[in-house]
Design a protein around this motif. Structure first.
Motif, PDB file in Angstrom:
ATOM      1  N   PHE A 286      -7.900   4.607  -3.316  1.00 35.88           N
ATOM      2  CA  PHE A 286      -8.838   5.057  -2.389  1.00 35.88           C
ATOM      3  C   PHE A 286      -8.792   6.468  -2.253  1.00 35.88           C
ATOM      4  CE2 PHE A 286      -7.792   0.673  -1.169  1.00 35.88           C
ATOM      5  CZ  PHE A 286      -9.322   0.420  -0.549  1.00 35.88           C
ATOM      6  N   TYR A 287      -9.799   7.326  -1.906  1.00 37.59           N
ATOM      7  CA  TYR A 287      -9.974   8.482  -1.714  1.00 37.59           C
ATOM      8  C   TYR A 287      -9.353   8.703  -0.277  1.00 37.59           C
ATOM      9  CZ  TYR A 287     -12.765   9.846  -5.561  1.00 37.59           C
ATOM     10  OH  TYR A 287     -13.486   9.932  -6.990  1.00 37.59           O
ATOM     11  N   PRO A 288      -8.663  10.020   0.290  1.00 42.83           N
ATOM     12  CA  PRO A 288      -8.248  10.021   1.452  1.00 42.83           C
ATOM     13  C   PRO A 288      -9.073   9.792   2.677  1.00 42.83           C
ATOM     14  CG  PRO A 288      -7.500  11.849   0.126  1.00 42.83           C
ATOM     15  CD  PRO A 288      -8.547  11.106  -0.614  1.00 42.83           C
ATOM     16  N   THR A 289     -10.383   9.631   2.441  1.00 41.21           N
ATOM     17  CA  THR A 289     -11.438   9.305   3.658  1.00 41.21           C
ATOM     18  C   THR A 289     -11.164   8.003   3.997  1.00 41.21           C
ATOM     19  OG1 THR A 289     -12.782   8.869   1.574  1.00 41.21           O
ATOM     20  CG2 THR A 289     -13.319  10.827   3.076  1.00 41.21           C
TER      21      THR A 289
ATOM     22  N   TRP B 169      -3.929  12.206   9.424  1.00 39.66           N
ATOM     23  CA  TRP B 169      -4.265  10.954   8.685  1.00 39.66           C
ATOM     24  C   TRP B 169      -3.533  11.036   7.200  1.00 39.66           C
ATOM     25  CZ3 TRP B 169      -7.047   7.333  11.092  1.00 39.66           C
ATOM     26  CH2 TRP B 169      -7.953   7.891  11.707  1.00 39.66           C
ATOM     27  N   LEU B 170      -3.021  11.977   6.826  1.00 39.94           N
ATOM     28  CA  LEU B 170      -2.156  11.942   5.317  1.00 39.94           C
ATOM     29  C   LEU B 170      -0.644  12.329   5.472  1.00 39.94           C
ATOM     30  CD1 LEU B 170      -5.457  13.144   3.343  1.00 39.94           C
ATOM     31  CD2 LEU B 170      -4.461  10.716   3.939  1.00 39.94           C
TER      32      LEU B 170
ATOM     33  N   LYS C  41      -8.489   2.664   8.968  1.00 40.10           N
ATOM     34  CA  LYS C  41      -8.311   3.048  10.600  1.00 40.10           C
ATOM     35  C   LYS C  41      -6.889   3.535  10.875  1.00 40.10           C
ATOM     36  CE  LYS C  41     -12.909   0.905  11.449  1.00 40.10           C
ATOM     37  NZ  LYS C  41     -13.451   0.779   9.827  1.00 40.10           N
ATOM     38  N   ARG C  42      -6.011   3.810  10.180  1.00 44.13           N
ATOM     39  CA  ARG C  42      -4.837   4.306  10.515  1.00 44.13           C
ATOM     40  C   ARG C  42      -4.375   5.353   9.782  1.00 44.13           C
ATOM     41  NH1 ARG C  42       0.240   1.622   7.813  1.00 44.13           N
ATOM     42  NH2 ARG C  42       0.572   3.830   7.866  1.00 44.13           N
ATOM     43  N   SER C  43      -3.289   5.926  10.298  1.00 40.23           N
ATOM     44  CA  SER C  43      -2.784   7.346   9.784  1.00 40.23           C
ATOM     45  C   SER C  43      -1.824   6.661   8.756  1.00 40.23           C
ATOM     46  CB  SER C  43      -2.027   8.035  10.822  1.00 40.23           C
ATOM     47  OG  SER C  43      -1.312   8.985  10.261  1.00 40.23           O
TER      48      SER C  43
ATOM     49  N   ILE D 155       0.969  -1.077   0.064  1.00 46.36           N
ATOM     50  CA  ILE D 155      -0.072  -0.023   0.044  1.00 46.36           C
ATOM     51  C   ILE D 155       0.903   1.333   0.176  1.00 46.36           C
ATOM     52  CG2 ILE D 155      -0.125   0.280   2.498  1.00 46.36           C
ATOM     53  CD1 ILE D 155      -3.191   0.908   2.211  1.00 46.36           C
ATOM     54  N   SER D 156       0.465   2.490  -0.725  1.00 45.09           N
ATOM     55  CA  SER D 156       1.132   3.533  -0.758  1.00 45.09           C
ATOM     56  C   SER D 156       0.250   4.601  -0.257  1.00 45.09           C
ATOM     57  CB  SER D 156       1.701   3.905  -2.080  1.00 45.09           C
ATOM     58  OG  SER D 156       0.997   4.038  -3.023  1.00 45.09           O
ATOM     59  N   GLY D 157       0.666   5.367   0.463  1.00 41.90           N
ATOM     60  CA  GLY D 157      -0.153   6.666   0.909  1.00 41.90           C
ATOM     61  C   GLY D 157       0.000   7.642  -0.120  1.00 41.90           C
ATOM     62  N   ILE D 158      -0.422   9.156   0.391  1.00 46.52           N
ATOM     63  CA  ILE D 158      -0.313  10.211  -0.543  1.00 46.52           C
ATOM     64  C   ILE D 158       1.066  10.386  -0.869  1.00 46.52           C
ATOM     65  CG2 ILE D 158      -0.851  12.773  -0.748  1.00 46.52           C
ATOM     66  CD1 ILE D 158      -3.367  11.151  -0.662  1.00 46.52           C
ATOM     67  N   CYS D 159       1.197  10.819  -2.169  1.00 45.47           N
ATOM     68  CA  CYS D 159       2.650  11.069  -2.738  1.00 45.47           C
ATOM     69  C   CYS D 159       2.384  12.641  -3.283  1.00 45.47           C
ATOM     70  CB  CYS D 159       3.080  10.226  -4.080  1.00 45.47           C
ATOM     71  SG  CYS D 159       2.993   8.520  -3.639  1.00 45.47           S
ATOM     72  N   ASN D 160       3.573  13.408  -2.895  1.00 44.97           N
ATOM     73  CA  ASN D 160       3.580  14.636  -3.421  1.00 44.97           C
ATOM     74  C   ASN D 160       4.810  14.864  -4.113  1.00 44.97           C
ATOM     75  OD1 ASN D 160       5.570  14.430  -1.279  1.00 44.97           O
ATOM     76  ND2 ASN D 160       4.530  15.980   0.025  1.00 44.97           N
ATOM     77  N   GLU D 161       5.588  13.780  -4.534  1.00 47.00           N
ATOM     78  CA  GLU D 161       6.577  13.762  -5.519  1.00 47.00           C
ATOM     79  C   GLU D 161       6.583  12.593  -6.387  1.00 47.00           C
ATOM     80  OE1 GLU D 161      10.056  11.763  -2.776  1.00 47.00           O
ATOM     81  OE2 GLU D 161       9.780  14.013  -2.394  1.00 47.00           O
TER      82      GLU D 161
END
Length: 251
Positions: free
Chosen positions: A83-86, A181-182, A93-95, A60-66
């Motif tokens: 997935f959307y950030p929600t 969360w993000l 159910k985790r950051s 899994i990967s979180g939000i990327c800004n690069e």
């Protein structure tokens, strides 16, 4: 030389439209080992990956800004859920502050997904639907639904102050939510969405901003920040290096 990518993307069932953006597949039919680049798109992505040696991995990967460099895997297939950030709060159910621009390897069986799920994309799609519905156990805060709807419908052409006013949620509280969360601010998220919505014009060779960047120089700086490359490099997309540009519809 092209990497011969086969791409399928489907929207989720309506009941999951506030947590899932799409369920998709990329299959690389090529024997060539070409590095690929994943561009920021404001999503949390869950991947099932199978290479030509039948090695299986879930991550899994979180939000990327690069931009994220993806290692070359010829003759491989990837199933994914964007997935959307929600989803961070309501599904996982985790950051995801610890996975900004990173991937986290997950154990086989995570959310009951396994190697056998990659035999048929239609079956995978139905399993995602069942699994995520079972995990969505509480209603999503209407302020959060409206926030992400405003950002996505505006293509990132919206100010933080406007979102705060429209949602009745003050900007300080919104940014606490995003950082918790993000790991990014709302302004950073808006900038990512605006960049993502500029990809089609870049693919078409239009390097003058169509969205509300201050000027062309500002636009080019934003493109380089999020892609690591100049607009003309994205336009050429040699060897299908930029995955979103390769899979982006020409319509």
């Amino acid at each position: 030389m092209k990497t011969e990518l086969e791409y399928i993307s489907l929207p989720p069932q309506e009941c999951l439209s506030h947590v899932i953006e799409s369920i998709w597949m990329v299959r690389n039919h090529s024997e060539e080992s070409v590095e690929a680049i994943i561009l920021p798109d404001g999503k949390i992505d869950l991947f099932l990956f199978l290479d030509q040696e039948a090695n299986f991995e879930i991550f899994i990967s979180g939000i990327c800004n690069e931009p994220i460099l993806k290692q070359p895997f010829p003759k491989s297939v990837m199933f994914a859920v964007s997935f959307y950030p929600t989803a961070a709060e309501y599904i996982f159910k985790r950051s995801f502050t610890d996975s900004l621009n990173k991937k986290i390897i997950l154990p086989p069986g995570f959310m009951e997904f396994c190697r056998e799920d990659m035999q048929d994309f239609d079956i995978f799609y139905k399993k995602v639907d069942r699994t995520i519905q079972s995990l969505l156990t509480e209603p999503i805060d209407n302020r959060k639904i409206l926030l992400f709807d405003l950002v996505n419908r505006s293509k990132g052409e919206i100010k933080v102050e406007t979102i705060a006013s429209e949602t009745g949620w003050n900007s300080r509280g919104i940014n606490r939510y995003f950082r918790k969360w993000l790991g990014i601010t709302l302004k950073s998220y808006i900038d990512i969405i605006k960049f993502c919505n500029s990809l089609k014009q870049l693919k078409n060779g239009n390097f003058y901003p169509e969205l509300n960047y201050a000027d062309q120089s500002h636009f080019i700086r934003a493109v380089k920040k999020f892609s690591g490359s100049k607009p003309n490099v994205l336009r050429k997309n040699d060897n299908d290096r930029f995955i979103q540009l390769t899979t982006l519809s020409d319509e």
